[in-house]
Write a protein that holds these residues in place. Structure first.
Motif, PDB file in Angstrom:
ATOM      1  N   ARG A  45       0.837  -1.210   0.000  1.00  0.00           N
ATOM      2  CA  ARG A  45       0.000   0.000   0.000  1.00  0.00           C
ATOM      3  C   ARG A  45       0.871   1.260   0.000  1.00  0.00           C
ATOM      4  NH1 ARG A  45      -5.445   0.332   0.742  1.00  0.00           N
ATOM      5  NH2 ARG A  45      -6.533  -1.676   0.820  1.00  0.00           N
ATOM      6  N   GLU A  46       1.968   1.231   0.720  1.00  0.00           N
ATOM      7  CA  GLU A  46       2.879   2.369   0.702  1.00  0.00           C
ATOM      8  C   GLU A  46       3.496   2.544  -0.686  1.00  0.00           C
ATOM      9  OE1 GLU A  46       5.609   1.424   3.774  1.00  0.00           O
ATOM     10  OE2 GLU A  46       4.259   2.035   5.418  1.00  0.00           O
ATOM     11  N   ALA A  47       3.881   1.448  -1.309  1.00  0.00           N
ATOM     12  CA  ALA A  47       4.463   1.519  -2.654  1.00  0.00           C
ATOM     13  C   ALA A  47       3.438   2.027  -3.660  1.00  0.00           C
ATOM     14  CB  ALA A  47       4.981   0.147  -3.070  1.00  0.00           C
ATOM     15  N   VAL A  48       2.185   1.557  -3.524  1.00  0.00           N
ATOM     16  CA  VAL A  48       1.130   2.019  -4.429  1.00  0.00           C
ATOM     17  C   VAL A  48       0.934   3.524  -4.280  1.00  0.00           C
ATOM     18  CG1 VAL A  48      -1.342   1.918  -4.889  1.00  0.00           C
ATOM     19  CG2 VAL A  48      -0.073  -0.196  -4.538  1.00  0.00           C
ATOM     20  N   GLY A  49       0.889   4.012  -3.030  1.00  0.00           N
ATOM     21  CA  GLY A  49       0.717   5.442  -2.817  1.00  0.00           C
ATOM     22  C   GLY A  49       1.828   6.252  -3.461  1.00  0.00           C
ATOM     23  N   ARG A  50       3.048   5.762  -3.320  1.00  0.00           N
ATOM     24  CA  ARG A  50       4.195   6.479  -3.904  1.00  0.00           C
ATOM     25  C   ARG A  50       4.133   6.480  -5.422  1.00  0.00           C
ATOM     26  NH1 ARG A  50       8.680   4.219  -5.836  1.00  0.00           N
ATOM     27  NH2 ARG A  50       8.273   2.233  -4.747  1.00  0.00           N
ATOM     28  N   LEU A  51       3.927   5.319  -6.019  1.00  0.00           N
ATOM     29  CA  LEU A  51       3.957   5.215  -7.472  1.00  0.00           C
ATOM     30  C   LEU A  51       2.778   5.916  -8.126  1.00  0.00           C
ATOM     31  CD1 LEU A  51       5.137   1.510  -7.730  1.00  0.00           C
ATOM     32  CD2 LEU A  51       6.415   3.517  -8.489  1.00  0.00           C
ATOM     33  N   VAL A  52       1.599   5.815  -7.515  1.00  0.00           N
ATOM     34  CA  VAL A  52       0.429   6.474  -8.082  1.00  0.00           C
ATOM     35  C   VAL A  52       0.578   7.995  -7.989  1.00  0.00           C
ATOM     36  CG1 VAL A  52      -2.048   6.869  -7.785  1.00  0.00           C
ATOM     37  CG2 VAL A  52      -1.141   4.545  -7.754  1.00  0.00           C
ATOM     38  N   SER A  53       1.134   8.479  -6.894  1.00  0.00           N
ATOM     39  CA  SER A  53       1.347   9.920  -6.749  1.00  0.00           C
ATOM     40  C   SER A  53       2.303  10.439  -7.820  1.00  0.00           C
ATOM     41  CB  SER A  53       1.897  10.242  -5.357  1.00  0.00           C
ATOM     42  OG  SER A  53       0.942   9.953  -4.360  1.00  0.00           O
ATOM     43  N   VAL A  54       3.394   9.723  -8.045  1.00  0.00           N
ATOM     44  CA  VAL A  54       4.340  10.122  -9.094  1.00  0.00           C
ATOM     45  C   VAL A  54       3.666  10.113 -10.449  1.00  0.00           C
ATOM     46  CG1 VAL A  54       6.461   9.438 -10.294  1.00  0.00           C
ATOM     47  CG2 VAL A  54       6.362   9.349  -7.794  1.00  0.00           C
ATOM     48  N   ARG A  55       2.856   9.105 -10.677  1.00  0.00           N
ATOM     49  CA  ARG A  55       2.154   8.981 -11.966  1.00  0.00           C
ATOM     50  C   ARG A  55       1.193  10.159 -12.173  1.00  0.00           C
ATOM     51  NH1 ARG A  55       2.870   4.820 -15.966  1.00  0.00           N
ATOM     52  NH2 ARG A  55       0.897   4.451 -17.001  1.00  0.00           N
ATOM     53  N   LEU A  56       0.481  10.545 -11.116  1.00  0.00           N
ATOM     54  CA  LEU A  56      -0.458  11.653 -11.227  1.00  0.00           C
ATOM     55  C   LEU A  56       0.265  12.972 -11.490  1.00  0.00           C
ATOM     56  CD1 LEU A  56      -2.973  10.749  -8.371  1.00  0.00           C
ATOM     57  CD2 LEU A  56      -3.427  10.718 -10.832  1.00  0.00           C
ATOM     58  N   VAL A  57       1.404  13.176 -10.813  1.00  0.00           N
ATOM     59  CA  VAL A  57       2.192  14.392 -11.044  1.00  0.00           C
ATOM     60  C   VAL A  57       2.673  14.437 -12.491  1.00  0.00           C
ATOM     61  CG1 VAL A  57       4.350  15.559 -10.461  1.00  0.00           C
ATOM     62  CG2 VAL A  57       2.887  14.655  -8.638  1.00  0.00           C
ATOM     63  N   GLU A  58       3.146  13.321 -12.995  1.00  0.00           N
ATOM     64  CA  GLU A  58       3.620  13.262 -14.372  1.00  0.00           C
ATOM     65  C   GLU A  58       2.483  13.532 -15.353  1.00  0.00           C
ATOM     66  OE1 GLU A  58       4.150  11.885 -18.258  1.00  0.00           O
ATOM     67  OE2 GLU A  58       2.907  10.738 -16.846  1.00  0.00           O
ATOM     68  N   ALA A  59       1.289  12.994 -15.058  1.00  0.00           N
ATOM     69  CA  ALA A  59       0.143  13.199 -15.949  1.00  0.00           C
ATOM     70  C   ALA A  59      -0.258  14.674 -15.995  1.00  0.00           C
ATOM     71  CB  ALA A  59      -1.033  12.344 -15.493  1.00  0.00           C
ATOM     72  N   ARG A  60      -0.250  15.334 -14.840  1.00  0.00           N
ATOM     73  CA  ARG A  60      -0.606  16.758 -14.800  1.00  0.00           C
ATOM     74  C   ARG A  60       0.437  17.600 -15.552  1.00  0.00           C
ATOM     75  NH1 ARG A  60      -1.843  15.733  -9.103  1.00  0.00           N
ATOM     76  NH2 ARG A  60      -4.100  15.394  -8.912  1.00  0.00           N
ATOM     77  N   ALA A  61       1.714  17.237 -15.402  1.00  0.00           N
ATOM     78  CA  ALA A  61       2.766  17.951 -16.117  1.00  0.00           C
ATOM     79  C   ALA A  61       2.599  17.783 -17.628  1.00  0.00           C
ATOM     80  CB  ALA A  61       4.141  17.452 -15.670  1.00  0.00           C
ATOM     81  N   ALA A  62       2.234  16.575 -18.060  1.00  0.00           N
ATOM     82  CA  ALA A  62       2.019  16.345 -19.480  1.00  0.00           C
ATOM     83  C   ALA A  62       0.855  17.178 -20.010  1.00  0.00           C
ATOM     84  CB  ALA A  62       1.762  14.858 -19.729  1.00  0.00           C
ATOM     85  N   GLN A  63      -0.198  17.314 -19.220  1.00  0.00           N
ATOM     86  CA  GLN A  63      -1.331  18.146 -19.622  1.00  0.00           C
ATOM     87  C   GLN A  63      -0.930  19.616 -19.747  1.00  0.00           C
ATOM     88  OE1 GLN A  63      -4.318  17.354 -16.673  1.00  0.00           O
ATOM     89  NE2 GLN A  63      -4.990  15.431 -17.634  1.00  0.00           N
ATOM     90  N   ASP A  64       0.039  20.031 -18.949  1.00  0.00           N
ATOM     91  CA  ASP A  64       0.512  21.414 -18.988  1.00  0.00           C
ATOM     92  C   ASP A  64       1.600  21.625 -20.034  1.00  0.00           C
ATOM     93  OD1 ASP A  64      -1.216  21.989 -16.936  1.00  0.00           O
ATOM     94  OD2 ASP A  64       0.300  21.762 -15.352  1.00  0.00           O
ATOM     95  N   GLY A  65       1.837  20.619 -20.863  1.00  0.00           N
ATOM     96  CA  GLY A  65       2.831  20.751 -21.916  1.00  0.00           C
ATOM     97  C   GLY A  65       4.246  20.424 -21.487  1.00  0.00           C
TER      98      GLY A  65
END
Length: 483
Positions: free
Chosen positions: A53-73
């Motif tokens: 669960r700790e690993a999931v929280g870390r990896l999903v958070s990184v993934r969400l940050v990357e997705a938002r950055a991609a949306q911002d170009g």
């Protein structure tokens, strides 16, 4: 041919005989495996439930940050690939560990039941990034701790697990008259409701209507998974207001705290059609494709007398005369075939884990040479995967990747085919070259099948022109592929 209780117990209700392991001698011994299996920690997820669960929280958070950055170009493809590769690696390691769990465990009946319930509440781990991380956790948290208790507890644990809600897109479901729908639209998702009624509880012939599916879907609105923490919560703003009907009963959760869907699950667990459906499915999975009515009736009676206690249901199944009849009525599934063979080869847990570690360290897929001869160097990175995950995929039963929410079939028509036999023979030849040690083929046959070996199979193995052919005949025999 007389077959002992112990041999039938190991092969029909477990994953086969293993050298040095004493199979259960009676029903009480099989039931004891349930108790021991429930108390044991599975080999997956490797880092444990909390660690995963700790690993999931870390990896999903990184993934969400990357997705938002991609949306911002500002895309970061290397970071996205890194997180994807990590999810794939964890899924592969978990899947290998699940095979190793079945091979090494002395609680075969518990392992078979875990496999049954994972298939009953099927989730495909490859549907989303999150499910690659969560599916092993789903089995470890929702299935294994609850499979010997009351069905209602198992049902709630499985249906309300974040992996299930993600798999069936429950977070996208919005009540048509909810505040969220009025603000920004949204549609009602019926996927979880459909599977809840048709697969998990009442069954396809359980007497529900399309209106009941809609009613269940409306009751489930508001139930969602947080995208960052993957915690399950109730979101009143997305829930359909007012009373909803299911099977003639009205459900009204005025506090909007989710108590209506909890009551719905309890009612479905207690419905007579649920007992009939689940008991029939259990008996069909373990004993015969076509189940006699009196067997199901005895299991249903145990269900009703015990308020849905699954241990009582299993015991009723085991105590029926057909449970230990000598005739083999079930075709062994690909997973059961591979696991039973690895157990017969006496693959130790440590050996398997070493192969898994080598696979983790070096990666890559093994490819057998055209002549079929597989040479295994000391640090073969893909031996474990070649023997298990790749082979199970070719046989049509990849770990945690069912074709639909209905799970994998387990009837003879699905697994008894020329293609299946060809794949099993190919696997046998490969496994013999990788795993066969100094044990003679006849001794291997005896350790794999006990007193379930026919004279014809024994004679064919004895007359085989070489060791590879002899082992292959044993693994391709009707006795090894039926239970």
């Amino acid at each position: 041919m007389a077959i002992s209780f112990a041999t039938i117990a190991a092969r029909r209700f477990g994953y086969g005989l293993k050298p040095g392991e004493t199979p259960p001698a009676d029903v009480a011994g099989l039931m004891l495996q349930l108790e021991r299996g429930s108390a044991a920690r599975p080999r997956f997820p490797h880092e444990g439930n909390t660690g995963r669960r700790e690993a999931v929280g870390r990896l999903v958070s990184v993934r969400l940050v990357e997705a938002r950055a991609a949306q911002d170009g500002r895309p970061n493809p290397s970071l996205r690939k890194e997180t994807q590769d990590e999810a794939e690696r964890l899924l592969r390691r978990d899947a290998l560990a699940r095979v190793a769990q079945a091979v090494a465990s002395e609680n075969g009946f518990f392992e078979r039941l875990a496999g049954f319930w994972v298939n009953h509440f099927s989730i495909n781990a490859t549907k989303t990034y999150e499910l690659r991380l969560l599916t092993s956790l789903f089995e470890a948290e929702a299935i294994r701790p609850h499979l010997r208790g009351r069905f209602v507890d198992l049902l709630r644990a499985a249906v309300l697990h974040p992996a299930m809600l993600i798999y069936l897109d429950q977070s996208s479901s919005v009540g048509p008259e909810s505040p969220a729908a009025e603000r920004s639209g949204g549609t009602l998702n019926r996927s979880l409701a459909q599977e809840l009624l048709e697969t998990y509880t009442l069954g396809p012939h359980g007497g529900f209507t399309p209106e009941d599916v809609t009613g269940a879907a409306l009751i489930l609105t508001g139930l969602a998974v947080d995208a960052r923490t993957l915690e399950v919560s109730n979101r009143p703003g997305r829930a359909e207001p007012g009373a909803q009907k299911l099977l003639g009963k009205s459900y009204s959760d005025t506090a909007r705290n989710g108590s209506d869907h909890m009551q719905m699950l309890a009612d479905l667990a207690q419905h007579p059609a649920t007992a009939q459906h689940v008991c029939g499915k259990l008996a069909s999975s373990f004993i015969a494709d076509e189940v006699p009515a009196d067997l199901v009736e005895s299991m249903v009676a145990a269900w009703q007398a015990s308020d849905g206690n699954l241990s009582a249901v299993y015991k009723a199944m085991l105590e029926h005369p057909l449970a230990f009849a000598p005739e083999a009525r079930k075709v062994v599934t690909p997973f059961g075939f591979v696991v039973s063979a690895l157990r017969a080869f006496d693959v130790k847990g440590g050996q398997f884990e070493a192969l898994v570690k080598a696979d983790d360290d070096q990666g890559g897929d093994a490819v057998a040479p055209p002549d079929g001869k597989v040479v295994v160097p000391r640090r073969q990175p893909s031996a474990a995967r070649l023997l298990t995950l790749q082979s199970l995929r070719r046989m049509g039963q990849p770990v945690w990747e069912p074709p639909s929410p209905n799970g994998f079939p387990d009837d003879a028509g699905s697994w008894l085919s020329a293609h299946q036999l060809t794949e099993r023979i190919s696997w046998a030849r490969m496994a013999v070259r990788m795993l066969a040690q100094d044990v003679s083929p006849l001794d291997f046959l005896q350790s794999a099948l006990g007193d379930g070996v026919s004279d014809h199979t024994r004679a064919c193995v004895a007359d085989a022109p070489n060791k590879v052919h002899a082992y292959t005949i044993a693994l391709a025999s009707p006795q090894f592929n039926r239970s």
